[in-house]
Scaffold this motif. Structure first.
Motif, PDB file in Angstrom:
ATOM      1  N   ILE A  43      77.890  44.022  20.133  1.00 15.66           N
ATOM      2  CA  ILE A  43      76.501  42.643  20.597  1.00 15.66           C
ATOM      3  C   ILE A  43      76.843  43.074  22.011  1.00 15.66           C
ATOM      4  CG2 ILE A  43      75.783  40.616  20.218  1.00 15.66           C
ATOM      5  CD1 ILE A  43      77.884  40.674  17.404  1.00 15.66           C
ATOM      6  N   LYS A  44      75.329  43.704  22.486  1.00 17.96           N
ATOM      7  CA  LYS A  44      74.704  43.041  23.631  1.00 17.96           C
ATOM      8  C   LYS A  44      73.251  42.332  22.987  1.00 17.96           C
ATOM      9  CE  LYS A  44      74.213  45.275  27.732  1.00 17.96           C
ATOM     10  NZ  LYS A  44      72.735  46.144  28.147  1.00 17.96           N
ATOM     11  N   PHE A  45      73.540  40.789  23.668  1.00 13.65           N
ATOM     12  CA  PHE A  45      71.808  40.072  24.230  1.00 13.65           C
ATOM     13  C   PHE A  45      72.030  40.968  25.311  1.00 13.65           C
ATOM     14  CE2 PHE A  45      75.061  37.581  22.167  1.00 13.65           C
ATOM     15  CZ  PHE A  45      74.463  36.741  21.398  1.00 13.65           C
ATOM     16  N   VAL A  46      70.362  41.157  24.757  1.00 14.84           N
ATOM     17  CA  VAL A  46      69.015  41.883  25.950  1.00 14.84           C
ATOM     18  C   VAL A  46      67.894  40.679  26.360  1.00 14.84           C
ATOM     19  CG1 VAL A  46      70.183  44.125  24.805  1.00 14.84           C
ATOM     20  CG2 VAL A  46      68.022  42.927  23.858  1.00 14.84           C
ATOM     21  N   LYS A  47      67.334  41.170  26.953  1.00 11.73           N
ATOM     22  CA  LYS A  47      65.367  40.242  27.182  1.00 11.73           C
ATOM     23  C   LYS A  47      65.670  39.957  25.542  1.00 11.73           C
ATOM     24  CE  LYS A  47      61.842  40.580  29.780  1.00 11.73           C
ATOM     25  NZ  LYS A  47      61.147  41.333  30.874  1.00 11.73           N
ATOM     26  N   ASP A  48      64.852  38.488  25.486  1.00  7.95           N
ATOM     27  CA  ASP A  48      64.091  38.435  24.346  1.00  7.95           C
ATOM     28  C   ASP A  48      62.861  38.801  24.127  1.00  7.95           C
ATOM     29  OD1 ASP A  48      63.424  36.852  21.549  1.00  7.95           O
ATOM     30  OD2 ASP A  48      63.489  35.058  23.139  1.00  7.95           O
ATOM     31  N   ARG A  49      61.968  39.289  23.002  1.00 13.36           N
ATOM     32  CA  ARG A  49      61.238  39.348  22.612  1.00 13.36           C
ATOM     33  C   ARG A  49      59.824  38.838  23.212  1.00 13.36           C
ATOM     34  NH1 ARG A  49      60.069  40.724  16.620  1.00 13.36           N
ATOM     35  NH2 ARG A  49      60.822  43.069  17.209  1.00 13.36           N
ATOM     36  N   PRO A  50      58.624  39.040  23.863  1.00 11.92           N
ATOM     37  CA  PRO A  50      57.604  38.680  24.259  1.00 11.92           C
ATOM     38  C   PRO A  50      56.821  37.474  23.177  1.00 11.92           C
ATOM     39  CG  PRO A  50      58.001  40.335  25.460  1.00 11.92           C
ATOM     40  CD  PRO A  50      58.536  40.448  24.271  1.00 11.92           C
ATOM     41  N   GLY A  51      56.935  36.631  23.338  1.00 13.05           N
ATOM     42  CA  GLY A  51      56.399  35.632  22.414  1.00 13.05           C
ATOM     43  C   GLY A  51      57.832  35.325  21.416  1.00 13.05           C
ATOM     44  N   HIS A  52      58.421  35.429  21.300  1.00 16.58           N
ATOM     45  CA  HIS A  52      59.019  36.069  19.789  1.00 16.58           C
ATOM     46  C   HIS A  52      58.871  34.441  19.002  1.00 16.58           C
ATOM     47  CE1 HIS A  52      63.344  36.644  18.329  1.00 16.58           C
ATOM     48  NE2 HIS A  52      62.578  37.646  17.090  1.00 16.58           N
ATOM     49  N   ASP A  53      59.247  35.057  18.095  1.00 18.29           N
ATOM     50  CA  ASP A  53      59.194  33.607  16.938  1.00 18.29           C
ATOM     51  C   ASP A  53      59.661  33.371  16.088  1.00 18.29           C
ATOM     52  OD1 ASP A  53      55.916  34.292  16.401  1.00 18.29           O
ATOM     53  OD2 ASP A  53      55.774  34.752  14.611  1.00 18.29           O
ATOM     54  N   ARG A  54      60.201  32.146  16.249  1.00 16.77           N
ATOM     55  CA  ARG A  54      61.192  31.508  16.178  1.00 16.77           C
ATOM     56  C   ARG A  54      61.721  31.297  14.602  1.00 16.77           C
ATOM     57  NH1 ARG A  54      65.473  30.982  18.618  1.00 16.77           N
ATOM     58  NH2 ARG A  54      67.096  28.681  19.262  1.00 16.77           N
ATOM     59  N   ARG A  55      60.641  31.055  13.924  1.00 14.51           N
ATOM     60  CA  ARG A  55      61.773  31.885  12.296  1.00 14.51           C
ATOM     61  C   ARG A  55      60.798  31.631  11.203  1.00 14.51           C
ATOM     62  NH1 ARG A  55      61.798  26.349   8.774  1.00 14.51           N
ATOM     63  NH2 ARG A  55      62.911  27.112   7.017  1.00 14.51           N
ATOM     64  N   TYR A 101      62.137  54.800  22.454  1.00 13.45           N
ATOM     65  CA  TYR A 101      63.165  53.556  22.614  1.00 13.45           C
ATOM     66  C   TYR A 101      63.261  54.419  24.564  1.00 13.45           C
ATOM     67  CZ  TYR A 101      64.121  51.460  18.907  1.00 13.45           C
ATOM     68  OH  TYR A 101      63.654  51.023  17.728  1.00 13.45           O
ATOM     69  N   GLU A 102      63.507  54.648  24.743  1.00  8.33           N
ATOM     70  CA  GLU A 102      63.823  55.483  26.811  1.00  8.33           C
ATOM     71  C   GLU A 102      62.477  54.078  27.318  1.00  8.33           C
ATOM     72  OE1 GLU A 102      64.073  59.371  26.651  1.00  8.33           O
ATOM     73  OE2 GLU A 102      65.986  59.518  25.891  1.00  8.33           O
ATOM     74  N   LYS A 103      61.313  54.789  27.023  1.00  7.62           N
ATOM     75  CA  LYS A 103      60.542  53.574  27.299  1.00  7.62           C
ATOM     76  C   LYS A 103      60.531  52.116  26.943  1.00  7.62           C
ATOM     77  CE  LYS A 103      55.345  52.863  27.253  1.00  7.62           C
ATOM     78  NZ  LYS A 103      54.298  53.287  26.640  1.00  7.62           N
ATOM     79  N   MET A 104      60.768  51.414  25.851  1.00  2.07           N
ATOM     80  CA  MET A 104      61.373  50.683  25.559  1.00  2.07           C
ATOM     81  C   MET A 104      62.062  49.413  26.531  1.00  2.07           C
ATOM     82  SD  MET A 104      60.531  48.723  22.274  1.00  2.07           S
ATOM     83  CE  MET A 104      62.682  47.782  21.452  1.00  2.07           C
ATOM     84  N   TYR A 105      62.622  50.284  26.324  1.00  3.08           N
ATOM     85  CA  TYR A 105      64.563  49.821  27.147  1.00  3.08           C
ATOM     86  C   TYR A 105      64.798  49.564  28.746  1.00  3.08           C
ATOM     87  CZ  TYR A 105      66.375  48.496  22.798  1.00  3.08           C
ATOM     88  OH  TYR A 105      66.251  48.126  21.484  1.00  3.08           O
ATOM     89  N   SER A 106      63.463  50.675  29.221  1.00  3.43           N
ATOM     90  CA  SER A 106      63.781  50.167  30.251  1.00  3.43           C
ATOM     91  C   SER A 106      63.035  49.611  31.359  1.00  3.43           C
ATOM     92  CB  SER A 106      62.659  52.380  30.662  1.00  3.43           C
ATOM     93  OG  SER A 106      61.460  51.989  30.580  1.00  3.43           O
ATOM     94  N   GLN A 107      61.454  48.800  30.071  1.00  7.31           N
ATOM     95  CA  GLN A 107      61.088  47.480  30.776  1.00  7.31           C
ATOM     96  C   GLN A 107      61.756  46.515  30.083  1.00  7.31           C
ATOM     97  OE1 GLN A 107      56.929  47.355  28.478  1.00  7.31           O
ATOM     98  NE2 GLN A 107      56.957  50.056  28.681  1.00  7.31           N
ATOM     99  N   ARG A 108      63.285  46.657  29.115  1.00  5.83           N
ATOM    100  CA  ARG A 108      64.099  45.327  29.915  1.00  5.83           C
ATOM    101  C   ARG A 108      64.867  44.771  30.909  1.00  5.83           C
ATOM    102  NH1 ARG A 108      63.619  43.607  24.806  1.00  5.83           N
ATOM    103  NH2 ARG A 108      62.990  44.493  23.549  1.00  5.83           N
ATOM    104  N   ASP A 109      65.293  43.868  30.787  1.00  6.50           N
ATOM    105  CA  ASP A 109      66.218  43.644  32.364  1.00  6.50           C
ATOM    106  C   ASP A 109      67.751  43.804  32.144  1.00  6.50           C
ATOM    107  OD1 ASP A 109      63.779  42.388  33.418  1.00  6.50           O
ATOM    108  OD2 ASP A 109      63.852  40.394  33.297  1.00  6.50           O
ATOM    109  N   THR A 110      68.366  42.881  31.272  1.00  6.12           N
ATOM    110  CA  THR A 110      69.481  43.751  30.558  1.00  6.12           C
ATOM    111  C   THR A 110      68.869  43.717  28.787  1.00  6.12           C
ATOM    112  OG1 THR A 110      69.754  41.036  30.843  1.00  6.12           O
ATOM    113  CG2 THR A 110      71.295  43.417  32.062  1.00  6.12           C
TER     114      THR A 110
END
Ligand code: NAD
Ligand code: DAU
Length: 349
Positions: free
Chosen positions: A278-290, A340-349
């Motif tokens: 498991i790797k916790f990564v930067k949240d999805r922008p505007g991520h719906d909670r529930r 995926y390469e593009k998406m993850y390159s935009q994440r911090d961690t």
């Protein structure tokens, strides 16, 4: 009664292919025309079990191609539209919203226009024809710790994906009121099961775990989704098509809420894989909670209930991915890796 011909748009995707695999053998008297543009998410390998059935045909094409859609309505005398065709992934809609509007809104409008024009000639369209829009619980937005989405909850979409789906729902509603089109809308919660493209949480986590790769968990992992096995969704659609009155909306859900992190741990355990993946990564922008669905209406009016427990559905899903590793390899195409390469390159961690 006239012979029924279903135009199933987006039938090569995850839910559409499960629907066709379920319906085609069970209804030999109905003709199923699968119109799919085979985007990255469409895969004819999903339909191997029905491709030689006499009551099934595949047409490659865009739902936004008005001439093609009109031609199919004429040629097959289409009596039902079941519209699964869509761009369906929230993360992609954040990176590139335009195609979501083009397919999910304008494409749906082409199907609606064509149905209006064609069914005008059918004196008994209110009984014999249906336009079923496959929508999502995401149109309702996000819930706090309590409460459920009901069919009369306000639409409050938060992502470009859910805004495009809500827009399509409103067009379907408008075509019912303005043109008397016999429409139906279903809004389902998160599906899982065979043939799901491994960009969505459950197939991504199974696929990564099988390869001992990291599993990205967004934010604190405590967002909640309400999960349903895809076959239960397909059975609900079957009963809606058979029994629902024009103009109605039904929520579909499994009453099965889970925090993402709990699902990840549950599936890792089933696969005998360590939680260290498991790797916790930067949240999805505007991520719906529930999200949580109140499915009392479909249960009460159409007598539908889910049949798969989460435990059973997940076991079937894991078994399917374990027996279909070749399917997973083919969908891990170059374009998928590039995304995926593009998406993850935009994440911090
Ligand atoms: P998917 O991405 O797996 O499949 C979408 C299908 O639509 C693909 O086969 C793709 O090739 C096709 N398509 C895309 N653009 C097209 C176009 N312009 N013309 C023709 N075909 C096109 O999606 P899915 O998960 O199977 O979802 C199907 C529908 O159900 C979508 O409308 C989605 O909004 C809705 N939905 C999905 C879920 C879920 O959990 N997956 C839950 C509720 C509702
Ligand atoms: O609720 C119905 C909707 O469910 C459908 O309308 C959408 O088409 C479908 O994609 C799905 O949307 P979600 O955004 O809920 O699904 P996804 O599988 O992308 O994410 C589920 C949850 O897991 C969400 O809270 C985000 C999180 N997540 C997702 C991925 C892909 C992660 O933590 N890590 C990930 O890698």
């Amino acid at each position: 009664m006239e012979k029924q011909a279903f135009l199933v748009a987006g039938g090569a995707g995850f839910i559409g292919s499960n629907f066709l695999n379920h319906m085609t053998p069970r209804h030999p008297d109905i003709l199923f025309i699968n119109l799919d543009d085979l985007t990255y998410a469409g895969n004819l390998a999903n339909l191997k079990s029905i491709e030689s059935h006499d009551n099934y045909s595949f047409i490659k094409g865009d739902i936004g191609n008005r001439e093609l859609v009109q031609h199919l309505f004429e040629k097959f005398n289409i009596t039902h539209v079941v519209n699964f065709a869509a761009e369906s992934h929230v993360d992609r809609s954040i990176l590139d919203p335009q195609i979501f509007l083009k397919t999910n809104v304008l494409g749906t409008q082409v199907l609606l226009d064509t149905a209006v024009a064609h069914w005008k000639k059918n004196p008994d369209a209110q009984n014999n024809c249906r336009f079923l829009q496959i929508s999502t619980d995401e149109v309702y937005g996000s819930l706090g710790d309590r409460g459920y989405f009901r069919e009369d909850s306000p639409l409050a979409p938060n992502s470009p994906y859910s805004a495009s789906k809500a827009s399509a729902d409103l067009m379907v509603r408008a075509y019912h009121h303005t043109f008397n089109l016999p429409t139906l809308i279903t809004r389902c919660s998160n599906n899982y099961g065979p043939f799901q493209f491994p960009e969505k949480l459950i197939p991504l986590l199974i696929s990564n775990a099988l390869q001992d790769k990291e599993i990205p968990v967004y934010g604190d992992g405590k967002n909640i989704r309400d999960w349903i096995f895809v076959l239960d969704h397909c059975r609900a659609l079957e009963v809606v098509l058979q029994k629902a009155a024009p103009g109605t909306i039904y929520n579909i859900g499994g009453s099965n809420e889970w925090q993402n992190i709990e699902i990840v741990k549950f599936i890792l355990k089933k696969l005998n894989k360590p939680e260290s993946l498991i790797k916790f990564v930067k949240d999805r922008p505007g991520h719906d909670r529930r999200y949580a669905i109140d499915a009392a209406k479909i249960s009460r009016e159409l007598n539908w209930e889910p049949e798969f427990s989460f435990e059973k559905g997940i076991e079937c899903t894991i078994d399917w991915y374990l027996s279909n590793e070749a399917w997973l390899e083919t969908v891990h195409s170059a374009s998928y890796r590039r995304y995926y390469e593009k998406m993850y390159s935009q994440r911090d961690t």
